[in-house]
Design a protein around this motif. Structure first.
Motif, PDB file in Angstrom:
ATOM      1  N   ALA A  67      36.930 -58.303  13.392  1.00  0.00           N
ATOM      2  CA  ALA A  67      36.207 -59.582  13.400  1.00  0.00           C
ATOM      3  C   ALA A  67      35.919 -60.044  14.820  1.00  0.00           C
ATOM      4  O   ALA A  67      34.890 -60.667  15.089  1.00  0.00           O
ATOM      5  N   ARG A  68      36.819 -59.717  15.748  1.00  0.00           N
ATOM      6  CA  ARG A  68      36.631 -60.115  17.143  1.00  0.00           C
ATOM      7  C   ARG A  68      35.397 -59.471  17.760  1.00  0.00           C
ATOM      8  O   ARG A  68      34.810 -60.012  18.695  1.00  0.00           O
ATOM      9  N   VAL A  69      35.006 -58.309  17.240  1.00  0.00           N
ATOM     10  CA  VAL A  69      33.804 -57.638  17.765  1.00  0.00           C
ATOM     11  C   VAL A  69      32.645 -57.756  16.778  1.00  0.00           C
ATOM     12  O   VAL A  69      31.665 -57.024  16.864  1.00  0.00           O
ATOM     13  N   GLY A  70      32.767 -58.707  15.826  1.00  0.00           N
ATOM     14  CA  GLY A  70      31.664 -59.003  14.920  1.00  0.00           C
ATOM     15  C   GLY A  70      31.475 -58.024  13.789  1.00  0.00           C
ATOM     16  O   GLY A  70      30.377 -57.907  13.245  1.00  0.00           O
ATOM     17  N   LYS A  71      32.537 -57.310  13.384  1.00  0.00           N
ATOM     18  CA  LYS A  71      32.417 -56.339  12.290  1.00  0.00           C
ATOM     19  C   LYS A  71      33.281 -56.789  11.111  1.00  0.00           C
ATOM     20  O   LYS A  71      34.484 -56.561  11.077  1.00  0.00           O
ATOM     21  N   GLU A  72      32.653 -57.490  10.171  1.00  0.00           N
ATOM     22  CA  GLU A  72      33.363 -57.892   8.956  1.00  0.00           C
ATOM     23  C   GLU A  72      33.508 -56.713   8.004  1.00  0.00           C
ATOM     24  O   GLU A  72      34.384 -56.674   7.151  1.00  0.00           O
ATOM     25  N   SER A  73      32.613 -55.731   8.152  1.00  0.00           N
ATOM     26  CA  SER A  73      32.661 -54.502   7.359  1.00  0.00           C
ATOM     27  C   SER A  73      32.508 -53.318   8.305  1.00  0.00           C
ATOM     28  O   SER A  73      31.825 -53.420   9.327  1.00  0.00           O
ATOM     29  N   VAL A  74      33.169 -52.213   7.989  1.00  0.00           N
ATOM     30  CA  VAL A  74      33.081 -51.033   8.847  1.00  0.00           C
ATOM     31  C   VAL A  74      32.438 -49.849   8.131  1.00  0.00           C
ATOM     32  O   VAL A  74      32.591 -48.710   8.541  1.00  0.00           O
ATOM     33  N   GLU A  75      31.711 -50.128   7.052  1.00  0.00           N
ATOM     34  CA  GLU A  75      31.046 -49.041   6.327  1.00  0.00           C
ATOM     35  C   GLU A  75      30.069 -48.316   7.238  1.00  0.00           C
ATOM     36  O   GLU A  75      29.952 -47.094   7.202  1.00  0.00           O
ATOM     37  N   LYS A  76      29.344 -49.091   8.052  1.00  0.00           N
ATOM     38  CA  LYS A  76      28.435 -48.512   9.030  1.00  0.00           C
ATOM     39  C   LYS A  76      28.927 -48.907  10.416  1.00  0.00           C
ATOM     40  O   LYS A  76      28.685 -50.015  10.876  1.00  0.00           O
ATOM     41  N   ILE A  77      29.633 -48.016  11.050  1.00  0.00           N
ATOM     42  CA  ILE A  77      30.255 -48.331  12.330  1.00  0.00           C
ATOM     43  C   ILE A  77      29.943 -47.226  13.329  1.00  0.00           C
ATOM     44  O   ILE A  77      30.031 -46.034  12.998  1.00  0.00           O
ATOM     45  N   THR A  78      29.546 -47.616  14.517  1.00  0.00           N
ATOM     46  CA  THR A  78      29.282 -46.629  15.563  1.00  0.00           C
ATOM     47  C   THR A  78      30.584 -46.281  16.262  1.00  0.00           C
ATOM     48  O   THR A  78      31.591 -46.998  16.139  1.00  0.00           O
ATOM     49  N   PHE A  79      30.570 -45.195  17.004  1.00  0.00           N
ATOM     50  CA  PHE A  79      31.773 -44.798  17.743  1.00  0.00           C
ATOM     51  C   PHE A  79      32.128 -45.856  18.788  1.00  0.00           C
ATOM     52  O   PHE A  79      33.315 -46.152  18.996  1.00  0.00           O
ATOM     53  N   GLU A  80      31.106 -46.442  19.443  1.00  0.00           N
ATOM     54  CA  GLU A  80      31.365 -47.489  20.435  1.00  0.00           C
ATOM     55  C   GLU A  80      32.052 -48.690  19.800  1.00  0.00           C
ATOM     56  O   GLU A  80      32.960 -49.281  20.381  1.00  0.00           O
ATOM     57  N   GLU A  81      31.637 -49.056  18.578  1.00  0.00           N
ATOM     58  CA  GLU A  81      32.274 -50.174  17.871  1.00  0.00           C
ATOM     59  C   GLU A  81      33.707 -49.827  17.490  1.00  0.00           C
ATOM     60  O   GLU A  81      34.605 -50.680  17.543  1.00  0.00           O
ATOM     61  N   LEU A  82      33.933 -48.578  17.109  1.00  0.00           N
ATOM     62  CA  LEU A  82      35.291 -48.140  16.778  1.00  0.00           C
ATOM     63  C   LEU A  82      36.198 -48.275  17.997  1.00  0.00           C
ATOM     64  O   LEU A  82      37.338 -48.748  17.880  1.00  0.00           O
ATOM     65  N   LEU A  83      35.713 -47.879  19.170  1.00  0.00           N
ATOM     66  CA  LEU A  83      36.510 -48.001  20.388  1.00  0.00           C
ATOM     67  C   LEU A  83      36.879 -49.462  20.649  1.00  0.00           C
ATOM     68  O   LEU A  83      38.012 -49.764  21.037  1.00  0.00           O
ATOM     69  N   LYS A  84      35.929 -50.356  20.445  1.00  0.00           N
ATOM     70  CA  LYS A  84      36.195 -51.778  20.674  1.00  0.00           C
ATOM     71  C   LYS A  84      37.255 -52.297  19.715  1.00  0.00           C
ATOM     72  O   LYS A  84      38.119 -53.091  20.098  1.00  0.00           O
ATOM     73  N   ILE A  85      37.187 -51.852  18.450  1.00  0.00           N
ATOM     74  CA  ILE A  85      38.171 -52.303  17.459  1.00  0.00           C
ATOM     75  C   ILE A  85      39.556 -51.784  17.812  1.00  0.00           C
ATOM     76  O   ILE A  85      40.547 -52.537  17.773  1.00  0.00           O
ATOM     77  N   ILE A  86      39.644 -50.518  18.171  1.00  0.00           N
ATOM     78  CA  ILE A  86      40.955 -49.950  18.505  1.00  0.00           C
ATOM     79  C   ILE A  86      41.489 -50.579  19.792  1.00  0.00           C
ATOM     80  O   ILE A  86      42.695 -50.788  19.943  1.00  0.00           O
ATOM     81  N   ARG A  87      40.585 -50.902  20.720  1.00  0.00           N
ATOM     82  CA  ARG A  87      41.022 -51.618  21.919  1.00  0.00           C
ATOM     83  C   ARG A  87      41.581 -52.984  21.524  1.00  0.00           C
ATOM     84  O   ARG A  87      42.581 -53.453  22.070  1.00  0.00           O
ATOM     85  N   GLY A  88      40.937 -53.631  20.545  1.00  0.00           N
ATOM     86  CA  GLY A  88      41.436 -54.912  20.052  1.00  0.00           C
ATOM     87  C   GLY A  88      42.794 -54.770  19.402  1.00  0.00           C
ATOM     88  O   GLY A  88      43.669 -55.633  19.568  1.00  0.00           O
ATOM     89  N   VAL A  89      42.999 -53.673  18.655  1.00  0.00           N
ATOM     90  CA  VAL A  89      44.302 -53.398  18.052  1.00  0.00           C
ATOM     91  C   VAL A  89      45.366 -53.229  19.140  1.00  0.00           C
ATOM     92  O   VAL A  89      46.477 -53.746  19.032  1.00  0.00           O
TER      93      VAL A  89
END
Length: 227
Positions: free
Chosen positions: A174-196
């Motif tokens: 949610a911090r990177v604006g992804k309420e759903s991850v069905e369609k997620i780019t690799f760059e967005e995945l990196l941001k989420i894991i960085r948030g984790v």
């Protein structure tokens, strides 16, 4: 013709991090319409480039705390933290080495400009970490399911050593604006894991603080408390 709404997509594709208000300001200086013809588009790209360089120069000067005209590893690390990349010191040292073309151990403004592409591709991880995550992402995306799920991120987190709950993963997304991850780019995945990773760091900091608060007093502390 190019629609104004497409400009932010084009700039992001080029690895930039544009603000909507900056785009609108430049567009207003070129046209009152919602589309740009080819010549107007070229003018927009030139003006945005000038704006982008000015922003980078301000960021560089802000990071250059000693006024030397170059950034050392500590100044670079402080800049990464302000940018929200929350890097480890090895990440900062690797980034410096990647853009330090003259081997001086510092980053000049010309080298500083190369940091954007480096940060875009690694998003605050070391190159080895980013490559490992890329392999995991590719394996999941090439599997039987064509949709990415939050539990897939949890699997990746567990594999790389982050033990987070599903709620924490959804919070990071949610911090990177992804309420759903069905369609997620690799760059967005990196941001989420960085948030984790940031959430785990915050949890550890709270634990250390609580441990310090509730730890038994040492003999010296007991003596001082009696005074």
């Amino acid at each position: 013709e190019v629609h104004v709404d497409e400009l932010i997509i084009i700039l992001r594709y080029l690895g930039l991090r544009p603000l909507e208000e900056d785009i609108q300001e430049i567009v207003k200086s070129l046209t009152t319409y919602t589309t740009l013809d080819w010549m107007e588009f070229l003018q927009f790209m030139r003006k945005y480039r000038e704006h982008d360089v000015a922003v980078m120069r301000r960021q560089f000067m802000l990071a250059d705390t000693d006024g030397s005209g170059v950034l050392d590893v500590d100044e670079l690390h402080g800049m990464f933290v302000r940018f929200g990349y929350s890097p480890t010191k090895p990440v900062t040292m690797e980034a410096l080495a990647a853009v330090d073309l003259d081997g001086s151990g510092t980053v000049s403004f010309d080298e500083f400009e190369q940091l954007r592409e480096y940060l875009r591709s690694t998003s605050g991880f070391t190159a080895d970490e980013a490559e490992e995550l890329s392999l995991l992402y590719t394996q999941i995306m090439s599997g039987n399911s064509t949709k990415f799920k939050f539990k897939d991120i949890q699997r990746i987190n567990s594999y790389v050593g982050y033990h987070t709950t599903m709620d924490e993963i959804e919070m990071a997304a949610a911090r990177v604006g992804k309420e759903s991850v069905e369609k997620i780019t690799f760059e967005e995945l990196l941001k989420i894991i960085r948030g984790v990773r940031d959430i785990e760091r915050e949890r550890l900091q709270r634990l250390v603080l609580e441990t310090k608060i509730f730890a038994p007093l040492t003999s010296k502390e007991k003596d001082n408390s009696k005074q």
